[in-house]
Design a protein around this motif. Structure first.
Motif, PDB file in Angstrom:
ATOM      1  N   GLU A 277      34.726  52.719  87.225  1.00  0.00           N
ATOM      2  CA  GLU A 277      34.914  53.948  86.455  1.00  0.00           C
ATOM      3  C   GLU A 277      33.711  54.864  86.609  1.00  0.00           C
ATOM      4  O   GLU A 277      33.861  56.090  86.739  1.00  0.00           O
ATOM      5  CB  GLU A 277      35.163  53.603  84.990  1.00  0.00           C
ATOM      6  CG  GLU A 277      36.498  52.894  84.770  1.00  0.00           C
ATOM      7  CD  GLU A 277      36.668  52.349  83.373  1.00  0.00           C
ATOM      8  OE1 GLU A 277      37.833  52.184  82.940  1.00  0.00           O
ATOM      9  OE2 GLU A 277      35.641  52.092  82.700  1.00  0.00           O
ATOM     10  N   ALA A 278      32.514  54.287  86.632  1.00  0.00           N
ATOM     11  CA  ALA A 278      31.305  55.092  86.800  1.00  0.00           C
ATOM     12  C   ALA A 278      31.241  55.718  88.191  1.00  0.00           C
ATOM     13  O   ALA A 278      30.770  56.851  88.356  1.00  0.00           O
ATOM     14  CB  ALA A 278      30.064  54.232  86.549  1.00  0.00           C
ATOM     15  N   ALA A 279      31.709  54.997  89.206  1.00  0.00           N
ATOM     16  CA  ALA A 279      31.696  55.529  90.568  1.00  0.00           C
ATOM     17  C   ALA A 279      32.630  56.723  90.700  1.00  0.00           C
ATOM     18  O   ALA A 279      32.292  57.737  91.319  1.00  0.00           O
ATOM     19  CB  ALA A 279      32.086  54.435  91.561  1.00  0.00           C
ATOM     20  N   VAL A 280      33.823  56.608  90.110  1.00  0.00           N
ATOM     21  CA  VAL A 280      34.763  57.735  90.131  1.00  0.00           C
ATOM     22  C   VAL A 280      34.178  58.912  89.359  1.00  0.00           C
ATOM     23  O   VAL A 280      34.236  60.069  89.815  1.00  0.00           O
ATOM     24  CB  VAL A 280      36.123  57.324  89.545  1.00  0.00           C
ATOM     25  CG1 VAL A 280      37.028  58.544  89.377  1.00  0.00           C
ATOM     26  CG2 VAL A 280      36.790  56.291  90.438  1.00  0.00           C
ATOM     27  N   ALA A 281      33.587  58.635  88.213  1.00  0.00           N
ATOM     28  CA  ALA A 281      32.975  59.700  87.416  1.00  0.00           C
ATOM     29  C   ALA A 281      31.854  60.390  88.190  1.00  0.00           C
ATOM     30  O   ALA A 281      31.689  61.617  88.094  1.00  0.00           O
ATOM     31  CB  ALA A 281      32.443  59.134  86.102  1.00  0.00           C
TER      32      ALA A 281
ATOM     33  N   ALA B 204      29.798  65.106  90.650  1.00  0.00           N
ATOM     34  CA  ALA B 204      29.041  65.693  91.765  1.00  0.00           C
ATOM     35  C   ALA B 204      29.820  66.768  92.502  1.00  0.00           C
ATOM     36  O   ALA B 204      29.256  67.800  92.888  1.00  0.00           O
ATOM     37  CB  ALA B 204      28.622  64.590  92.737  1.00  0.00           C
ATOM     38  N   TYR B 205      31.128  66.542  92.681  1.00  0.00           N
ATOM     39  CA  TYR B 205      31.889  67.421  93.572  1.00  0.00           C
ATOM     40  C   TYR B 205      33.124  68.057  92.936  1.00  0.00           C
ATOM     41  O   TYR B 205      33.828  68.833  93.586  1.00  0.00           O
ATOM     42  CB  TYR B 205      32.298  66.641  94.822  1.00  0.00           C
ATOM     43  CG  TYR B 205      31.112  66.097  95.584  1.00  0.00           C
ATOM     44  CD1 TYR B 205      30.134  66.952  96.094  1.00  0.00           C
ATOM     45  CD2 TYR B 205      30.950  64.725  95.766  1.00  0.00           C
ATOM     46  CE1 TYR B 205      29.040  66.450  96.779  1.00  0.00           C
ATOM     47  CE2 TYR B 205      29.851  64.219  96.462  1.00  0.00           C
ATOM     48  CZ  TYR B 205      28.902  65.087  96.961  1.00  0.00           C
ATOM     49  OH  TYR B 205      27.808  64.602  97.634  1.00  0.00           O
ATOM     50  N   GLY B 206      33.421  67.717  91.697  1.00  0.00           N
ATOM     51  CA  GLY B 206      34.504  68.396  90.997  1.00  0.00           C
ATOM     52  C   GLY B 206      35.869  67.757  91.082  1.00  0.00           C
ATOM     53  O   GLY B 206      36.842  68.307  90.565  1.00  0.00           O
ATOM     54  N   GLY B 207      35.978  66.609  91.724  1.00  0.00           N
ATOM     55  CA  GLY B 207      37.280  65.963  91.826  1.00  0.00           C
ATOM     56  C   GLY B 207      37.227  64.787  92.778  1.00  0.00           C
ATOM     57  O   GLY B 207      36.149  64.321  93.162  1.00  0.00           O
ATOM     58  N   LEU B 208      38.392  64.299  93.175  1.00  0.00           N
ATOM     59  CA  LEU B 208      38.493  63.184  94.113  1.00  0.00           C
ATOM     60  C   LEU B 208      39.807  63.290  94.871  1.00  0.00           C
ATOM     61  O   LEU B 208      40.867  63.453  94.260  1.00  0.00           O
ATOM     62  CB  LEU B 208      38.424  61.847  93.368  1.00  0.00           C
ATOM     63  CG  LEU B 208      38.373  60.583  94.231  1.00  0.00           C
ATOM     64  CD1 LEU B 208      37.081  60.538  95.038  1.00  0.00           C
ATOM     65  CD2 LEU B 208      38.487  59.335  93.356  1.00  0.00           C
ATOM     66  N   ASP B 209      39.731  63.212  96.197  1.00  0.00           N
ATOM     67  CA  ASP B 209      40.927  63.285  97.041  1.00  0.00           C
ATOM     68  C   ASP B 209      41.277  61.954  97.690  1.00  0.00           C
ATOM     69  O   ASP B 209      42.435  61.707  98.038  1.00  0.00           O
ATOM     70  CB  ASP B 209      40.723  64.321  98.153  1.00  0.00           C
ATOM     71  CG  ASP B 209      40.422  65.702  97.606  1.00  0.00           C
ATOM     72  OD1 ASP B 209      41.245  66.223  96.822  1.00  0.00           O
ATOM     73  OD2 ASP B 209      39.354  66.253  97.941  1.00  0.00           O
TER      74      ASP B 209
ATOM     75  N   ALA C 164      40.467  55.356  89.754  1.00  0.00           N
ATOM     76  CA  ALA C 164      40.629  56.595  90.524  1.00  0.00           C
ATOM     77  C   ALA C 164      41.925  57.339  90.229  1.00  0.00           C
ATOM     78  O   ALA C 164      42.027  58.538  90.521  1.00  0.00           O
ATOM     79  CB  ALA C 164      40.569  56.272  92.027  1.00  0.00           C
ATOM     80  N   LEU C 165      42.910  56.663  89.656  1.00  0.00           N
ATOM     81  CA  LEU C 165      44.243  57.258  89.512  1.00  0.00           C
ATOM     82  C   LEU C 165      44.272  58.597  88.765  1.00  0.00           C
ATOM     83  O   LEU C 165      44.956  59.531  89.210  1.00  0.00           O
ATOM     84  CB  LEU C 165      45.203  56.273  88.853  1.00  0.00           C
ATOM     85  CG  LEU C 165      46.040  55.453  89.834  1.00  0.00           C
ATOM     86  CD1 LEU C 165      46.927  54.460  89.086  1.00  0.00           C
ATOM     87  CD2 LEU C 165      46.890  56.358  90.709  1.00  0.00           C
ATOM     88  N   PRO C 166      43.576  58.751  87.641  1.00  0.00           N
ATOM     89  CA  PRO C 166      43.634  60.058  86.972  1.00  0.00           C
ATOM     90  C   PRO C 166      43.182  61.206  87.874  1.00  0.00           C
ATOM     91  O   PRO C 166      43.849  62.248  87.944  1.00  0.00           O
ATOM     92  CB  PRO C 166      42.699  59.879  85.774  1.00  0.00           C
ATOM     93  CG  PRO C 166      42.754  58.416  85.484  1.00  0.00           C
ATOM     94  CD  PRO C 166      42.828  57.765  86.829  1.00  0.00           C
ATOM     95  N   ALA C 167      42.071  61.017  88.583  1.00  0.00           N
ATOM     96  CA  ALA C 167      41.568  62.074  89.465  1.00  0.00           C
ATOM     97  C   ALA C 167      42.479  62.278  90.663  1.00  0.00           C
ATOM     98  O   ALA C 167      42.727  63.413  91.086  1.00  0.00           O
ATOM     99  CB  ALA C 167      40.150  61.733  89.938  1.00  0.00           C
ATOM    100  N   LEU C 168      43.013  61.188  91.218  1.00  0.00           N
ATOM    101  CA  LEU C 168      43.889  61.303  92.390  1.00  0.00           C
ATOM    102  C   LEU C 168      45.234  61.913  92.028  1.00  0.00           C
ATOM    103  O   LEU C 168      45.855  62.590  92.850  1.00  0.00           O
ATOM    104  CB  LEU C 168      44.086  59.938  93.039  1.00  0.00           C
ATOM    105  CG  LEU C 168      42.843  59.314  93.683  1.00  0.00           C
ATOM    106  CD1 LEU C 168      43.156  57.915  94.197  1.00  0.00           C
ATOM    107  CD2 LEU C 168      42.309  60.183  94.815  1.00  0.00           C
ATOM    108  N   THR C 169      45.688  61.677  90.820  1.00  0.00           N
ATOM    109  CA  THR C 169      46.938  62.302  90.384  1.00  0.00           C
ATOM    110  C   THR C 169      46.775  63.808  90.296  1.00  0.00           C
ATOM    111  O   THR C 169      47.677  64.572  90.681  1.00  0.00           O
ATOM    112  CB  THR C 169      47.373  61.722  89.024  1.00  0.00           C
ATOM    113  OG1 THR C 169      47.578  60.303  89.162  1.00  0.00           O
ATOM    114  CG2 THR C 169      48.672  62.361  88.549  1.00  0.00           C
ATOM    115  N   ARG C 170      45.615  64.246  89.824  1.00  0.00           N
ATOM    116  CA  ARG C 170      45.359  65.693  89.744  1.00  0.00           C
ATOM    117  C   ARG C 170      45.314  66.324  91.129  1.00  0.00           C
ATOM    118  O   ARG C 170      45.778  67.456  91.321  1.00  0.00           O
ATOM    119  CB  ARG C 170      44.052  65.962  88.995  1.00  0.00           C
ATOM    120  CG  ARG C 170      44.127  65.652  87.497  1.00  0.00           C
ATOM    121  CD  ARG C 170      42.918  66.199  86.770  1.00  0.00           C
ATOM    122  NE  ARG C 170      41.685  65.522  87.129  1.00  0.00           N
ATOM    123  CZ  ARG C 170      41.228  64.433  86.517  1.00  0.00           C
ATOM    124  NH1 ARG C 170      41.911  63.887  85.521  1.00  0.00           N
ATOM    125  NH2 ARG C 170      40.091  63.881  86.890  1.00  0.00           N
ATOM    126  N   SER C 171      44.759  65.609  92.100  1.00  0.00           N
ATOM    127  CA  SER C 171      44.609  66.180  93.450  1.00  0.00           C
ATOM    128  C   SER C 171      45.760  65.821  94.377  1.00  0.00           C
ATOM    129  O   SER C 171      45.805  66.292  95.506  1.00  0.00           O
ATOM    130  CB  SER C 171      43.298  65.686  94.074  1.00  0.00           C
ATOM    131  OG  SER C 171      43.354  64.283  94.319  1.00  0.00           O
TER     132      SER C 171
END
Length: 239
Positions: A60-64, A69-74, A115-122
């Motif tokens: 969770e900390a790595a995803v955060a 740092a970059y505003g999201g995750l792809d 990672a799922l919450p960030a990946l769902t957004r992107s």
């Protein structure tokens, strides 16, 4: 592209990090090897976070860290892996077993969950490093085969579940690649004349599966063969 790579300090993870960064991606390397991870992150203009993938809070900390740092995750490339170092006979070692399952299986489950919450957004992608040990038996390390088979099953199952959200899930299944994980098996493979896979070929297969539009696929990477999704036979249905 913003990518998180677990086990990114060495081997396949490091090679993919360098290639994606060269193509303009922003990279967060997650690893427990600070001595290799920090300088690599600096080299490619990315970020490094210490992450024991067998720990959910670390994932969770790595995803955060990537999102901050970059505003999201792809892309979450869940790549960290270890051999078991023990069997199921007199050489069975509970601590080694727990470590192997924690890194190879929990690391993928926890990484995907985090990672799922960030990946769902992107509408992003999960790529999990399994192995050919995930589709064939491995008498030399049954525990490794067990957790890699589990990763293959997770990829195939999770992909269908996440398809409506636009999140792709792919598996990467290399043969014996030229990385530190070979350890003592390197000499034996050499004696047997078994070809060791250049890491560059694994990277090329990774890029192909990433650039495609498939999901739930497990791409084999074997010396002398063109990489492509492994074709699973359909199970017999009820009569």
């Amino acid at each position: 592209m913003i990518a998180l790579i677990t086990g990114g300090a060495n081997g396949i993870g490091a090679a993919v990090a360098r290639r994606l960064a060269a193509d303009g991606a922003k990279i967060v390397i997650a690893d427990v090897d600070d001595a290799a991870g920090r300088p690599l992150a600096a080299e490619i203009g990315g970020a490094y976070v210490r992450c024991d993938v067998s720990s959910l809070p670390d994932n969770e900390a790595a995803v955060a860290a990537a999102v901050t740092a970059y505003g999201g995750l792809d892309l979450a490339f869940l790549n960290a892996g270890v051999t078991s170092g023990c069997g199921l006979g007199e050489d069975f070692d509970l601590a080694r077993y727990r470590r192997a399952m924690g890194v190879n299986l929990d690391g993928v489950v926890f990484g995907a969950h985090a990672a799922l919450p960030a990946l769902t957004r992107s509408r992003g992608t999960i790529v999990a490093t399994a192995s050919m040990a995930g589709v064939v038996g491995v008498p030399a390390d049954p525990i490794y085969a067990a957790n890699k088979h589990a990763v293959v099953g997770l990829v195939r199952s999770l992909a269908e579940q996440l398809a409506p959200a636009g999140v792709r899930v792919q598996g990467l299944c290399p043969s014996f690649a030229d990385t530190a994980i070979l350890g003592e098996h390197r000499e034996l493979l050499s004696e047997l004349g078994f070809p060791i896979l250049p890491v560059s070929e694994v990277v090329e297969a990774f890029l192909r599966l990433l650039e495609g539009d498939g999901t739930g696929e497990c791409w084999f990477v074997i010396p002398g063969r063109e990489s492509q999704p492994f074709v699973f036979r359909r199970a017999p249905g009820p009569r």
